[in-house]
Design a protein around this motif. Structure first.
Motif, PDB file in Angstrom:
ATOM      1  N   ASP B  18      55.985  -8.155  51.389  1.00  0.00           N
ATOM      2  CA  ASP B  18      54.766  -7.544  50.881  1.00  0.00           C
ATOM      3  C   ASP B  18      53.481  -8.304  51.190  1.00  0.00           C
ATOM      4  O   ASP B  18      52.398  -7.847  50.846  1.00  0.00           O
ATOM      5  CB  ASP B  18      54.868  -7.374  49.353  1.00  0.00           C
ATOM      6  N   LEU B  19      53.591  -9.466  51.807  1.00  0.00           N
ATOM      7  CA  LEU B  19      52.381 -10.235  52.101  1.00  0.00           C
ATOM      8  C   LEU B  19      51.792  -9.810  53.442  1.00  0.00           C
ATOM      9  O   LEU B  19      52.506  -9.342  54.315  1.00  0.00           O
ATOM     10  CB  LEU B  19      52.711 -11.731  52.172  1.00  0.00           C
ATOM     11  N   PRO B  20      50.477  -9.985  53.604  1.00  0.00           N
ATOM     12  CA  PRO B  20      49.910  -9.787  54.941  1.00  0.00           C
ATOM     13  C   PRO B  20      50.508 -10.794  55.924  1.00  0.00           C
ATOM     14  O   PRO B  20      50.978 -11.860  55.511  1.00  0.00           O
ATOM     15  CB  PRO B  20      48.411 -10.036  54.743  1.00  0.00           C
ATOM     16  N   ALA B  21      50.501 -10.452  57.194  1.00  0.00           N
ATOM     17  CA  ALA B  21      51.121 -11.309  58.216  1.00  0.00           C
ATOM     18  C   ALA B  21      50.584 -12.737  58.147  1.00  0.00           C
ATOM     19  O   ALA B  21      51.339 -13.699  58.319  1.00  0.00           O
ATOM     20  CB  ALA B  21      50.889 -10.716  59.600  1.00  0.00           C
ATOM     21  N   SER B  22      49.277 -12.872  57.886  1.00  0.00           N
ATOM     22  CA  SER B  22      48.655 -14.197  57.855  1.00  0.00           C
ATOM     23  C   SER B  22      49.331 -15.106  56.824  1.00  0.00           C
ATOM     24  O   SER B  22      49.706 -16.236  57.139  1.00  0.00           O
ATOM     25  CB  SER B  22      47.173 -14.060  57.516  1.00  0.00           C
ATOM     26  N   LEU B  23      49.492 -14.619  55.606  1.00  0.00           N
ATOM     27  CA  LEU B  23      50.101 -15.436  54.556  1.00  0.00           C
ATOM     28  C   LEU B  23      51.602 -15.587  54.775  1.00  0.00           C
ATOM     29  O   LEU B  23      52.173 -16.664  54.539  1.00  0.00           O
ATOM     30  CB  LEU B  23      49.830 -14.835  53.176  1.00  0.00           C
ATOM     31  N   ALA B  24      52.241 -14.514  55.204  1.00  0.00           N
ATOM     32  CA  ALA B  24      53.681 -14.588  55.463  1.00  0.00           C
ATOM     33  C   ALA B  24      53.953 -15.653  56.519  1.00  0.00           C
ATOM     34  O   ALA B  24      54.881 -16.465  56.387  1.00  0.00           O
ATOM     35  CB  ALA B  24      54.219 -13.235  55.908  1.00  0.00           C
ATOM     36  N   ALA B  25      53.128 -15.690  57.559  1.00  0.00           N
ATOM     37  CA  ALA B  25      53.310 -16.685  58.618  1.00  0.00           C
ATOM     38  C   ALA B  25      53.114 -18.088  58.045  1.00  0.00           C
ATOM     39  O   ALA B  25      53.863 -19.015  58.382  1.00  0.00           O
ATOM     40  CB  ALA B  25      52.347 -16.434  59.771  1.00  0.00           C
ATOM     41  N   GLY B  26      52.125 -18.254  57.163  1.00  0.00           N
ATOM     42  CA  GLY B  26      51.882 -19.550  56.541  1.00  0.00           C
ATOM     43  C   GLY B  26      53.111 -20.036  55.790  1.00  0.00           C
ATOM     44  O   GLY B  26      53.498 -21.206  55.888  1.00  0.00           O
ATOM     45  N   ILE B  27      53.725 -19.137  55.044  1.00  0.00           N
ATOM     46  CA  ILE B  27      54.917 -19.523  54.284  1.00  0.00           C
ATOM     47  C   ILE B  27      56.078 -19.827  55.221  1.00  0.00           C
ATOM     48  O   ILE B  27      56.826 -20.784  55.018  1.00  0.00           O
ATOM     49  CB  ILE B  27      55.274 -18.425  53.267  1.00  0.00           C
ATOM     50  N   ALA B  28      56.211 -19.029  56.280  1.00  0.00           N
ATOM     51  CA  ALA B  28      57.296 -19.267  57.235  1.00  0.00           C
ATOM     52  C   ALA B  28      57.150 -20.647  57.885  1.00  0.00           C
ATOM     53  O   ALA B  28      58.134 -21.383  58.043  1.00  0.00           O
ATOM     54  CB  ALA B  28      57.313 -18.178  58.303  1.00  0.00           C
ATOM     55  N   ILE B  29      55.928 -20.997  58.235  1.00  0.00           N
ATOM     56  CA  ILE B  29      55.704 -22.306  58.874  1.00  0.00           C
ATOM     57  C   ILE B  29      56.020 -23.426  57.882  1.00  0.00           C
ATOM     58  O   ILE B  29      56.681 -24.411  58.212  1.00  0.00           O
ATOM     59  CB  ILE B  29      54.238 -22.443  59.359  1.00  0.00           C
ATOM     60  N   HIS B  30      55.553 -23.244  56.661  1.00  0.00           N
ATOM     61  CA  HIS B  30      55.835 -24.249  55.628  1.00  0.00           C
ATOM     62  C   HIS B  30      57.357 -24.411  55.437  1.00  0.00           C
ATOM     63  O   HIS B  30      57.869 -25.531  55.391  1.00  0.00           O
ATOM     64  CB  HIS B  30      55.173 -23.849  54.307  1.00  0.00           C
ATOM     65  N   ALA B  31      58.050 -23.280  55.346  1.00  0.00           N
ATOM     66  CA  ALA B  31      59.494 -23.331  55.089  1.00  0.00           C
ATOM     67  C   ALA B  31      60.241 -24.002  56.237  1.00  0.00           C
ATOM     68  O   ALA B  31      61.273 -24.645  56.031  1.00  0.00           O
ATOM     69  CB  ALA B  31      60.039 -21.930  54.834  1.00  0.00           C
ATOM     70  N   ASP B  32      59.710 -23.847  57.458  1.00  0.00           N
ATOM     71  CA  ASP B  32      60.334 -24.527  58.596  1.00  0.00           C
ATOM     72  C   ASP B  32      60.260 -26.046  58.440  1.00  0.00           C
ATOM     73  O   ASP B  32      61.058 -26.787  59.000  1.00  0.00           O
ATOM     74  CB  ASP B  32      59.633 -24.136  59.906  1.00  0.00           C
ATOM     75  N   ASN B 133      43.747 -13.376  65.869  1.00  0.00           N
ATOM     76  CA  ASN B 133      43.295 -12.001  65.637  1.00  0.00           C
ATOM     77  C   ASN B 133      44.425 -11.141  65.100  1.00  0.00           C
ATOM     78  O   ASN B 133      45.178 -10.538  65.843  1.00  0.00           O
ATOM     79  CB  ASN B 133      42.748 -11.408  66.943  1.00  0.00           C
ATOM     80  N   LEU B 134      44.515 -11.097  63.784  1.00  0.00           N
ATOM     81  CA  LEU B 134      45.602 -10.354  63.161  1.00  0.00           C
ATOM     82  C   LEU B 134      45.165  -8.979  62.668  1.00  0.00           C
ATOM     83  O   LEU B 134      45.990  -8.192  62.200  1.00  0.00           O
ATOM     84  CB  LEU B 134      46.192 -11.166  61.988  1.00  0.00           C
ATOM     85  N   GLU B 136      43.394  -8.089  60.014  1.00  0.00           N
ATOM     86  CA  GLU B 136      43.626  -7.864  58.592  1.00  0.00           C
ATOM     87  C   GLU B 136      42.329  -7.764  57.796  1.00  0.00           C
ATOM     88  O   GLU B 136      42.259  -8.181  56.638  1.00  0.00           O
ATOM     89  CB  GLU B 136      44.534  -8.967  58.029  1.00  0.00           C
ATOM     90  N   GLY B 137      41.299  -7.224  58.427  1.00  0.00           N
ATOM     91  CA  GLY B 137      40.057  -6.959  57.713  1.00  0.00           C
ATOM     92  C   GLY B 137      39.398  -8.222  57.204  1.00  0.00           C
ATOM     93  O   GLY B 137      39.150  -9.153  57.966  1.00  0.00           O
ATOM     94  N   GLU B 138      39.161  -8.278  55.903  1.00  0.00           N
ATOM     95  CA  GLU B 138      38.442  -9.417  55.331  1.00  0.00           C
ATOM     96  C   GLU B 138      39.288 -10.683  55.266  1.00  0.00           C
ATOM     97  O   GLU B 138      38.771 -11.746  54.982  1.00  0.00           O
ATOM     98  CB  GLU B 138      37.933  -9.069  53.931  1.00  0.00           C
ATOM     99  N   ILE B 139      40.565 -10.560  55.521  1.00  0.00           N
ATOM    100  CA  ILE B 139      41.384 -11.777  55.564  1.00  0.00           C
ATOM    101  C   ILE B 139      41.301 -12.365  56.971  1.00  0.00           C
ATOM    102  O   ILE B 139      41.695 -11.729  57.938  1.00  0.00           O
ATOM    103  CB  ILE B 139      42.860 -11.485  55.219  1.00  0.00           C
ATOM    104  N   HIS B 140      40.758 -13.557  57.056  1.00  0.00           N
ATOM    105  CA  HIS B 140      40.603 -14.191  58.362  1.00  0.00           C
ATOM    106  C   HIS B 140      41.556 -15.373  58.502  1.00  0.00           C
ATOM    107  O   HIS B 140      41.768 -16.126  57.562  1.00  0.00           O
ATOM    108  CB  HIS B 140      39.169 -14.698  58.542  1.00  0.00           C
ATOM    109  N   THR B 141      42.107 -15.500  59.684  1.00  0.00           N
ATOM    110  CA  THR B 141      43.101 -16.542  59.933  1.00  0.00           C
ATOM    111  C   THR B 141      42.650 -17.383  61.121  1.00  0.00           C
ATOM    112  O   THR B 141      42.261 -16.839  62.151  1.00  0.00           O
ATOM    113  CB  THR B 141      44.465 -15.901  60.224  1.00  0.00           C
TER     114      THR B 141
END
Lengths: 216, 227
Positions: B18-32, B133-134, B136-141
């Motif tokens: 349910d998270l936007p790709a930006s945050l999901a990717a952040g968690i995936a990187i952290h979990a790695d 460039n994801l 995601e509108g106002e969410i910037h990564t």
């Protein structure tokens, strides 16, 4: 959801409330037969067993459809999720490793990834299919050897590869034995990427035929 | 040692997809980088999978769907169509490492980011920023690089700001941070990260940073720059 996980007494009295009866009965009828699911996935991977796939499909598809529909709110797109998820199950069954987790977890991951990419396509108008990078289905590098020896008779493999035309051998060996990407191979062999891909596809088709002969 | 982790609710949303790709990717990187969260994610995924597929077509939900049909096609037709294909996913997927250079320092990007579209690098002083460039509108990564001795002027956030340290270290009032630290700030927090030897961060923010101190207000362009 909690009810399902809590330990309910196995024998119930008639005084049980209807809610509890419902929870119990769904608990009994829906107990997931994990070993059976694993067995079916294995049959799909090894024998391309259509009957096993039909069983897996019947178990998952209605549930996937309902979950997708509640998430996407479109019946047509929910159907797309079912098709994509199940076709991934068919194509990737050999990547499933039951020592790493349950079949339900594996299929859930595929479903969640397919849904994520679809929603992203709708909302962000992006077709970048990032889900497999965010939630990789298989940690490819470590499991690669295992997958290989499990599903292809590696002792015959070298001999069979040697029967391929030289240009296909190069690609297969580079990709599988030297762990080069298709892009790297294209640079290395100074060929267009499309050529690498089609040679690999041709070679795999032939290998499958030949390995299949040994199975039969 | 990694001291900052995503909250449980965030991990749950991650697992749910349910998270936007930006945050999901952040968690995936952290979990790695974090065996602890990796394990939690594993458990949560197992649970949600079990719960998803355990529910049968109960009398209630039967109203919604019990017909063995999907759109115009029956289950049988779909099964036929799928099994007609002989394509098999290659077992070995070997990916090339993707590198990025900021100010002559080369970094390997986490695998999670390897297919993301990367914008041009922009620079102000010791700060370099490359946008992911994801869409995601106002969410910037962004990938944000702070050169040795650099810092970001004290600021707060109007929305949330995730800083995931990918390489190097930095410190703020709360202490020192190391690679893998997952720092989620919201508008209640203020901080002024500084780095001695330089660092690379993955940042996700949903509103421009707000600079709080005197002269720094004049630097507000940096807020827009970092965001």
């Amino acid at each position: 959801m909690q009810l399902v996980h809590s330990e309910l007494p196995s024998h119930r009295t008639d005084a049980t409330s209807s809610i509890m009866t419902y929870a119990t009965s769904s608990n009994m009828t829906n107990k997931i037969d994990h070993p059976q699911l694993c067995q079916w996935l294995k049959s799909i991977a090894v024998d391309r067993d259509k009957q096993a796939f039909t069983e897996v499909f019947s178990f998952f598809a209605p549930k996937i459809k309902r979950i997708a529909q509640s998430k996407i709110n479109s019946e047509a797109l929910a159907a797309e999720v079912v098709q994509d998820t199940m076709s991934n199950v068919w194509r990737k069954a050999h990547l499933f490793d039951d020592s790493k987790g349950a079949a339900t977890t594996w299929v859930y991951t595929i479903m969640r990834n397919v849904t994520f990419d679809l929603l992203r396509k709708m909302k962000a108008n992006k077709e970048d299919n990032l889900s497999d990078d965010i939630w990789p289905l298989a940690e490819s590098l470590n499991t690669e050897e295992e997958v290989f020896s499990d599903h292809i008779q590696s002792r015959n493999l070298q001999g069979i590869i040697d029967t391929l035309p030289e240009n296909q051998q190069q690609v297969v060996k580079g990709f599988y034995f030297m762990e080069m990407s298709q892009e790297q191979l294209a640079v290395h062999l100074d060929l267009p990427l499309g050529t690498i891909k089609s040679r690999l596809r041709l070679a795999l088709g032939k290998l499958k035929l030949k390995l299949g002969d040994h199975h039969d | 040692m990694i001291k900052h982790h995503p909250k449980l609710e965030l991990l749950q949303s991650f697992v749910d997809g349910d998270l936007p790709a930006s945050l999901a990717a952040g968690i995936a990187i952290h979990a790695d980088m974090c065996a602890f969260c990796q394990q939690k994610i594993g458990h949560l995924t197992e649970q949600v999978a079990e719960a998803s597929f355990e529910q049968d077509l109960s009398p209630k939900s039967a109203v919604i769907d019990i017909s063995p049909e999907i759109s115009a096609m029956s289950f049988d037709e779909i099964i036929d169509q799928i099994t007609a294909s002989n394509d098999v996913e290659p077992a070995a997927v070997v990916h090339e490492e993707r590198l990025i250079t900021f100010k002559g320092m080369e970094y390997t990007l986490p695998n999670t980011l390897r297919n993301m579209e990367l914008g041009k690098t922009a620079q102000i002083g010791k700060l370099s920023r490359a946008r992911l460039n994801l869409g995601e509108g106002e969410i910037h990564t962004n990938l944000l690089h702070i050169g040795p001795g650099g810092s970001i002027p004290e600021h707060t956030h109007k929305g949330f700001e995730l800083t995931l340290l990918l390489a190097g270290t930095f410190a703020d009032e709360q202490g020192e941070y190391v690679a893998g630290d997952f720092i989620m700030l919201d508008k209640r927090h203020q901080h002024q990260p500084a780095t001695e030897h330089g660092c690379l961060c993955y940042t996700v923010a949903n509103d421009a940073l707000h600079f709080t101190q005197g002269i720094n207000k004049l630097l507000n362009p940096i807020g827009a720059f970092i965001y």
